[in-house]
Scaffold this motif. Structure first.
Motif, PDB file in Angstrom:
ATOM      1  N   GLN A 347       1.043  -0.902   0.468  1.00 27.48           N
ATOM      2  CA  GLN A 347       0.252   0.129   0.388  1.00 27.48           C
ATOM      3  C   GLN A 347       0.578   1.321   0.281  1.00 27.48           C
ATOM      4  OE1 GLN A 347      -3.119   0.066  -0.444  1.00 27.48           O
ATOM      5  NE2 GLN A 347      -3.731   1.871  -0.675  1.00 27.48           N
ATOM      6  N   SER A 349       1.382   5.697  -0.099  1.00 27.98           N
ATOM      7  CA  SER A 349       0.662   6.901  -0.509  1.00 27.98           C
ATOM      8  C   SER A 349       1.005   7.950  -0.615  1.00 27.98           C
ATOM      9  CB  SER A 349       0.302   7.067   0.972  1.00 27.98           C
ATOM     10  OG  SER A 349      -0.338   8.298   1.508  1.00 27.98           O
ATOM     11  N   ASN A 388      -5.523  -4.190   1.258  1.00 28.19           N
ATOM     12  CA  ASN A 388      -4.984  -3.441   0.884  1.00 28.19           C
ATOM     13  C   ASN A 388      -4.006  -3.342   0.332  1.00 28.19           C
ATOM     14  OD1 ASN A 388      -4.186  -3.946   3.537  1.00 28.19           O
ATOM     15  ND2 ASN A 388      -5.147  -1.518   3.892  1.00 28.19           N
ATOM     16  N   ASP A 389      -3.381  -4.501   0.369  1.00 32.47           N
ATOM     17  CA  ASP A 389      -1.853  -5.118   0.216  1.00 32.47           C
ATOM     18  C   ASP A 389      -1.191  -4.993  -1.280  1.00 32.47           C
ATOM     19  OD1 ASP A 389      -3.582  -7.298  -0.835  1.00 32.47           O
ATOM     20  OD2 ASP A 389      -2.083  -8.673  -0.878  1.00 32.47           O
ATOM     21  N   THR A 391      -1.505  -1.528  -4.837  1.00 36.13           N
ATOM     22  CA  THR A 391      -2.013  -0.320  -4.901  1.00 36.13           C
ATOM     23  C   THR A 391      -1.856  -0.260  -6.633  1.00 36.13           C
ATOM     24  OG1 THR A 391      -0.303   0.652  -3.452  1.00 36.13           O
ATOM     25  CG2 THR A 391      -1.073   1.961  -4.953  1.00 36.13           C
ATOM     26  N   GLU A 400      -7.200   5.622  -6.759  1.00 36.36           N
ATOM     27  CA  GLU A 400      -8.039   5.800  -5.466  1.00 36.36           C
ATOM     28  C   GLU A 400      -9.648   5.631  -5.329  1.00 36.36           C
ATOM     29  OE1 GLU A 400      -7.445  10.427  -3.959  1.00 36.36           O
ATOM     30  OE2 GLU A 400      -5.032  10.016  -3.755  1.00 36.36           O
TER      31      GLU A 400
END
Length: 576
Positions: A347, A349, A388-389, A391, A400
């Motif tokens: 994940q 950000s 949520n492992d 992206t 998103e």
């Protein structure tokens, strides 16, 4: 399609996306700029006079006027490259990409001057009485390199699809669907019929139509763009500043944009610049070969105006609209394109500086990152992932609000298999918020001005005229290449395939089409650059001979601003 897209990525990485190609393209333009003493500056005023017909003579062989040849060539270059291409360059290279588009155009003005002059000089009359020209003819008739001429002609046919047909209708259909809700295949079907009706009339009908469409479409587009630029006038200064300050360092991260290195911005800017103005590609010389002119150099001078109009004016306006509106670094709800999407492990950000730097390195080909492609299964319920492992990267940004679906209207529940960062099941779609690119980005930008949401209609109409006229012009380039390869009888089958490809691309993957175009352009460009470099001495001699003849003919009348000795007159006319 995934495999084909990866194959195109490989070809692009060793051709247009390679480190050496931009230097070759700019290097040839730079060489001729110095060798011919900045003709794009010295002959600009004279070129404007030539295109108005001031020096025309009765009885010159050809099918079109100087202006019609310029309009046809411009219709071939002023297309999706000016709307979608600029947006694509900025979306992946940042503001710095626009600077390198300018550089490509400036040196490209000289490159086009050279390629058009040489191609016009060695043009021939075909069996049907029309003129045929282009780099394949000087390669064959002057260089005695028939193998190179054949290679170029084959590349021209391929590029007529990759440059002229496929990406044009793809962007039209995308824009019409986003703006008016028209199904892509409906748009493709209607325009395919219109395209067939136009190109069956040959160069005279093509020239007549493009000479009317080009001025109209430019006027409509510029008015709409000024509505955005003036609305965001306070952002114009910073936008220009970002273009120049980032030119040598690359574009820094901003908003959802994860940043682009100098090498990436340079490469993409030059690559998109070539797609926009086609200087060095050898396409425009095919249109200019039809012009009524007894002096090849005069037609070459007319072509100097093309990169100036196409890139330095229209592309700059598009770039300022995108940058001043700020949409280039904003995320929008969009359907993720498979060719622009990668799924990575973990994940990530944008708010984490270390993770952002790692993503920057990964996207720009750096080695200092810990990014790993995702391999495994993602469990999904009602369109939402239960873990949520991972992206999803899309259009050089972090996706998103991800939603999985079978179609845009039906969410997915089940297991999504991912292998090497790619979806295994082609029927599964992903939607979410990310950066957008191509025509969609320009459309978003045009809604941030005085015209509000109505600005999107200007893009749709402008794109429709831009891209459709490009498809028309490129059909002519392709059929001239077919005449060289297989004779006049091959033209009709080619046109049938051309129209069929045009229809298919209306509902094909956008990014895949752009990738095909990028490869096709380079395959066509390299033989042409090689050929004109071999004829550098002849080019210089042709320019000198032109001015001697021009001065001798115009010394005795009022058209020559300076009556006097040959050297003085030559200097004046060169500056004009």
């Amino acid at each position: 399609m995934d495999a084909f897209g990866q194959f195109l990525d490989f070809l692009d990485s060793i051709l247009g996306g390679s480190a050496w190609f931009p230097y070759v393209l700019l290097g040839v333009g730079f060489f001729f700029t110095i060798y011919l003493k900045f003709p794009q500056v010295r002959y600009f005023k004279h070129a404007c006079k030539v295109v108005t017909g001031k020096f025309d003579k009765k009885g010159n062989e050809g099918d079109t006027t100087h202006f019609q040849a310029l309009a046809t060539a411009l219709s071939g270059t002023v297309g999706t490259g000016n709307i979608g291409g600029v947006a694509l360059a900025i979306s992946i290279g940042g503001p710095a990409a626009l600077f390198w588009m300018w550089m490509t155009a400036f040196f490209g003005m000289t490159t086009k001057f050279v390629e058009v002059t040489l191609s016009h000089k060695y043009r021939v009359k075909t069996d049907d009485g029309t003129m045929a020209g282009g780099p394949m003819y000087y390669m064959d008739r002057r260089l005695n390199m028939k193998w190179l001429a054949i290679l170029f002609a084959i590349a021209t046919v391929i590029s007529s699809f990759g440059t002229g047909s496929l990406p044009q209708i793809n962007n039209i259909a995308q824009s019409m669907e986003a703006t008016f809700g028209f199904e892509p295949w409906h748009t493709g079907g209607v325009l395919s019929v219109l395209l067939a009706l136009v190109i069956l009339g040959g160069i005279k009908r093509i020239a007549a139509i493009t000479s009317r469409i080009v001025p109209l479409m430019a006027a409509v587009y510029i008015v709409g763009a000024l509505g955005v630029i003036l609305y965001n006038i306070e952002n114009i200064g910073p936008s220009f500043a970002s273009v120049f300050t980032n030119a040598m360092s690359g574009s820094a991260a901003a908003g959802g944009f994860l940043g682009a290195s100098f090498a990436y911005a340079f490469n993409r800017g030059v690559n998109r610049g070539l797609f926009s103005n086609e200087a060095g590609q050898g396409s425009a010389p095919i249109a200019h070969a039809s012009a009524k002119a007894d002096e090849p150099v005069s037609e070459g001078m007319v072509s100097i105006l093309e990169p100036f109009i196409d890139t330095i004016i229209i592309c700059t306006i598009t770039g300022l609209v995108i940058l001043s509106s700020g949409v280039w670094s904003e995320k929008f709800d969009t359907q993720f394109e498979r060719s622009s999407m990668t799924i990575i492990q973990g994940q990530y950000s944008e708010g984490n500086a270390q993770q952002r730097e790692s993503l920057y390195q990964y996207l720009n080909g750096g080695k200092e990152h810990d990014i790993e492609l995702y391999n495994g299964n993602i469990e999904v319920a009602q369109g939402k992932a239960l873990s949520n492992d991972f992206t999803i990267l899309h259009s050089r940004s972090i996706g998103e609000d991800i939603s999985f679906g079978i179609t845009e209207r039906h969410v997915y529940t089940g297991i999504v298999e991912v292998k090497n960062g790619r979806l295994v099941d082609n029927s599964i779609s992903i939607r979410g918020k990310s950066l957008v690119h191509s025509a969609e980005l320009t459309t978003k930008a045009f809604t941030r001005g005085f015209f509000g949401d109505s600005g999107q209609y200007i893009v749709s109409i402008g794109l429709l005229m831009f891209a459709f006229s490009t498809a028309i012009a490129w059909s002519y380039y392709g059929d001239r290449a077919m005449i060289y390869l297989l004779g006049s009888r091959s033209v009709m089958p080619y046109r049938v395939f051309y129209v069929a490809g045009f229809f298919w691309a209306s509902f094909a993957d956008t990014t895949l089409v752009w990738k095909l175009a990028a490869v096709a352009i380079v395959v066509m460009t390299l033989p042409n650059l090689f050929g004109i470099f071999l004829l550098r001495k002849e080019m210089k001699e042709s320019v000198d001979d032109y001015w001697k003849k021009f001065n001798s003919e115009h010394n005795a009348d009022d058209q020559n601003p300076n009556k006097g000795d040959d050297k003085s007159s030559m200097r004046v006319n060169e500056s004009n």
